[in-house]
Design a protein around this motif. Structure first.
Motif, PDB file in Angstrom:
ATOM      1  N   GLY A 135       0.818  -1.217   0.000  1.00 36.62           N
ATOM      2  CA  GLY A 135       0.000   0.000   0.000  1.00 36.62           C
ATOM      3  C   GLY A 135       0.844   1.255   0.000  1.00 36.62           C
ATOM      4  O   GLY A 135       0.532   2.237  -0.691  1.00 36.62           O
ATOM      5  N   LEU A 136       1.924   1.232   0.765  1.00 31.75           N
ATOM      6  CA  LEU A 136       2.834   2.380   0.802  1.00 31.75           C
ATOM      7  C   LEU A 136       3.497   2.589  -0.557  1.00 31.75           C
ATOM      8  O   LEU A 136       3.541   3.709  -1.080  1.00 31.75           O
ATOM      9  CB  LEU A 136       3.891   2.169   1.882  1.00 31.75           C
ATOM     10  CG  LEU A 136       5.033   3.190   1.938  1.00 31.75           C
ATOM     11  CD1 LEU A 136       4.512   4.595   2.162  1.00 31.75           C
ATOM     12  CD2 LEU A 136       6.028   2.799   3.030  1.00 31.75           C
ATOM     13  N   LEU A 137       3.999   1.521  -1.156  1.00 33.21           N
ATOM     14  CA  LEU A 137       4.641   1.641  -2.469  1.00 33.21           C
ATOM     15  C   LEU A 137       3.643   2.082  -3.534  1.00 33.21           C
ATOM     16  O   LEU A 137       3.981   2.867  -4.427  1.00 33.21           O
ATOM     17  CB  LEU A 137       5.304   0.308  -2.845  1.00 33.21           C
ATOM     18  CG  LEU A 137       6.541  -0.035  -2.015  1.00 33.21           C
ATOM     19  CD1 LEU A 137       6.930  -1.494  -2.202  1.00 33.21           C
ATOM     20  CD2 LEU A 137       7.703   0.881  -2.353  1.00 33.21           C
ATOM     21  N   THR A 138       2.409   1.621  -3.423  1.00 29.27           N
ATOM     22  CA  THR A 138       1.366   2.030  -4.368  1.00 29.27           C
ATOM     23  C   THR A 138       1.077   3.520  -4.219  1.00 29.27           C
ATOM     24  O   THR A 138       0.910   4.228  -5.223  1.00 29.27           O
ATOM     25  CB  THR A 138       0.093   1.183  -4.152  1.00 29.27           C
ATOM     26  OG1 THR A 138       0.413  -0.192  -4.365  1.00 29.27           O
ATOM     27  CG2 THR A 138      -1.018   1.597  -5.099  1.00 29.27           C
ATOM     28  N   ALA A 198       3.870   5.390  -5.913  1.00 34.60           N
ATOM     29  CA  ALA A 198       3.715   5.362  -7.377  1.00 34.60           C
ATOM     30  C   ALA A 198       2.608   6.296  -7.826  1.00 34.60           C
ATOM     31  O   ALA A 198       2.769   7.027  -8.816  1.00 34.60           O
ATOM     32  CB  ALA A 198       3.436   3.932  -7.839  1.00 34.60           C
ATOM     33  N   ALA A 199       1.486   6.294  -7.114  1.00 33.65           N
ATOM     34  CA  ALA A 199       0.366   7.183  -7.480  1.00 33.65           C
ATOM     35  C   ALA A 199       0.805   8.643  -7.396  1.00 33.65           C
ATOM     36  O   ALA A 199       0.521   9.444  -8.295  1.00 33.65           O
ATOM     37  CB  ALA A 199      -0.832   6.920  -6.569  1.00 33.65           C
ATOM     38  N   LEU A 238       5.657  -4.456  -7.411  1.00 33.23           N
ATOM     39  CA  LEU A 238       5.634  -3.861  -6.079  1.00 33.23           C
ATOM     40  C   LEU A 238       4.277  -3.259  -5.732  1.00 33.23           C
ATOM     41  O   LEU A 238       4.040  -2.900  -4.583  1.00 33.23           O
ATOM     42  CB  LEU A 238       6.679  -2.740  -5.978  1.00 33.23           C
ATOM     43  CG  LEU A 238       8.143  -3.114  -6.157  1.00 33.23           C
ATOM     44  CD1 LEU A 238       9.005  -1.854  -6.118  1.00 33.23           C
ATOM     45  CD2 LEU A 238       8.575  -4.097  -5.079  1.00 33.23           C
ATOM     46  N   LEU A 239       3.401  -3.122  -6.738  1.00 33.87           N
ATOM     47  CA  LEU A 239       2.216  -2.277  -6.593  1.00 33.87           C
ATOM     48  C   LEU A 239       0.908  -3.058  -6.583  1.00 33.87           C
ATOM     49  O   LEU A 239       0.826  -4.160  -7.109  1.00 33.87           O
ATOM     50  CB  LEU A 239       2.178  -1.255  -7.740  1.00 33.87           C
ATOM     51  CG  LEU A 239       3.468  -0.469  -7.981  1.00 33.87           C
ATOM     52  CD1 LEU A 239       3.323   0.409  -9.200  1.00 33.87           C
ATOM     53  CD2 LEU A 239       3.847   0.330  -6.744  1.00 33.87           C
ATOM     54  N   MET A 270       7.425   3.528  -9.611  1.00 33.10           N
ATOM     55  CA  MET A 270       6.338   3.626 -10.590  1.00 33.10           C
ATOM     56  C   MET A 270       6.424   2.543 -11.662  1.00 33.10           C
ATOM     57  O   MET A 270       5.405   2.045 -12.123  1.00 33.10           O
ATOM     58  CB  MET A 270       6.380   4.997 -11.291  1.00 33.10           C
ATOM     59  CG  MET A 270       5.977   6.156 -10.426  1.00 33.10           C
ATOM     60  SD  MET A 270       6.565   7.746 -11.099  1.00 33.10           S
ATOM     61  CE  MET A 270       5.772   7.799 -12.695  1.00 33.10           C
ATOM     62  N   PHE A 271       7.625   2.202 -12.047  1.00 31.60           N
ATOM     63  CA  PHE A 271       7.807   1.291 -13.170  1.00 31.60           C
ATOM     64  C   PHE A 271       8.269  -0.099 -12.727  1.00 31.60           C
ATOM     65  O   PHE A 271       8.920  -0.812 -13.496  1.00 31.60           O
ATOM     66  CB  PHE A 271       8.750   1.927 -14.196  1.00 31.60           C
ATOM     67  CG  PHE A 271       8.205   3.223 -14.724  1.00 31.60           C
ATOM     68  CD1 PHE A 271       7.127   3.236 -15.593  1.00 31.60           C
ATOM     69  CD2 PHE A 271       8.719   4.438 -14.304  1.00 31.60           C
ATOM     70  CE1 PHE A 271       6.587   4.419 -16.055  1.00 31.60           C
ATOM     71  CE2 PHE A 271       8.188   5.633 -14.766  1.00 31.60           C
ATOM     72  CZ  PHE A 271       7.123   5.624 -15.641  1.00 31.60           C
TER      73      PHE A 271
END
Length: 197
Positions: free
Chosen positions: A64-67, A70-71, A113-114, A108-109
């Motif tokens: 959730g943190l990595l998402t 990225a957002a 991870l997301l 992001m890429f």
């Protein structure tokens, strides 16, 4: 005897300031220094001076943190690229974004991870995609070819590849002390006829 009418003391928050932002900032620092694999919610809580469970209140878990990172990155990318005067400058801004936000760029890429179906992520990704497609659409078909989608892939590949090589220090020798954005402009001029117009 009537009860005292004292105002109840306000409850103290379990953290100081904006915990969400503090955790995101600490996470970006860790990722920039050591990569996403070094990220730990427990460590981030320690850095923010809160209980180890506090970051989970905002992000649920590491994914959730990595998402969220990225957002946020896609939103920043959309802002950076939006309203570029032409495709070349959109590419320059893409490279600039990667240089200014390397931790965002890395996360992001890396889709593994997301949380791919996260609404905040899919919305921000769509905004960034729209900004990049608008830059491609600004090029006349005779300069970019009949397939705008393929032209977009070519432009994205060039900007993303250059940014990735730059961040990985693979271009340190060839770029030297030159401004990487100017080097990117020169590369696009060499490869795309439309870049000289």
């Amino acid at each position: 005897m009537s009860p005292s009418k004292s105002t109840p003391a306000p409850q103290r928050p379990y953290h100081h300031g904006d915990l969400r932002r503090a955790v995101l900032t600490a996470a970006l620092d860790v990722i920039a220094a050591d990569g996403p694999s070094a990220l730990s919610l427990r460590d981030l809580a320690r850095r923010a001076g809160v209980s180890h469970a506090a970051p989970a209140h905002h992000f649920k878990d590491r994914t959730g943190l990595l998402t969220a990172i990225a957002a946020e990155g896609y939103g920043l990318l959309a802002e950076t690229v939006r309203d570029a005067p032409d495709l070349r400058e959109a590419g320059v801004r893409y490279v600039r974004f990667a240089r200014e936000h390397p931790a965002h760029f890395q996360v992001m890429f890396t889709p593994g991870l997301l949380r791919a179906d996260d609404l905040e992520l899919t919305t921000a990704r769509a905004l960034a995609g729209d900004a990049l497609r608008a830059a491609v659409a600004s090029v006349a078909p005779e300069d970019r070819g009949p397939d705008a989608r393929l032209a977009g892939i070519a432009a994205w590949s060039l900007a993303h590849g250059f940014a990735t090589l730059l961040l990985g220090h693979n271009l340190d020798g060839p770029v030297g002390d030159q401004d990487p954005e100017e080097v990117f402009r020169a590369v696009t001029a060499m490869l795309f006829h439309s870049a000289d117009r």
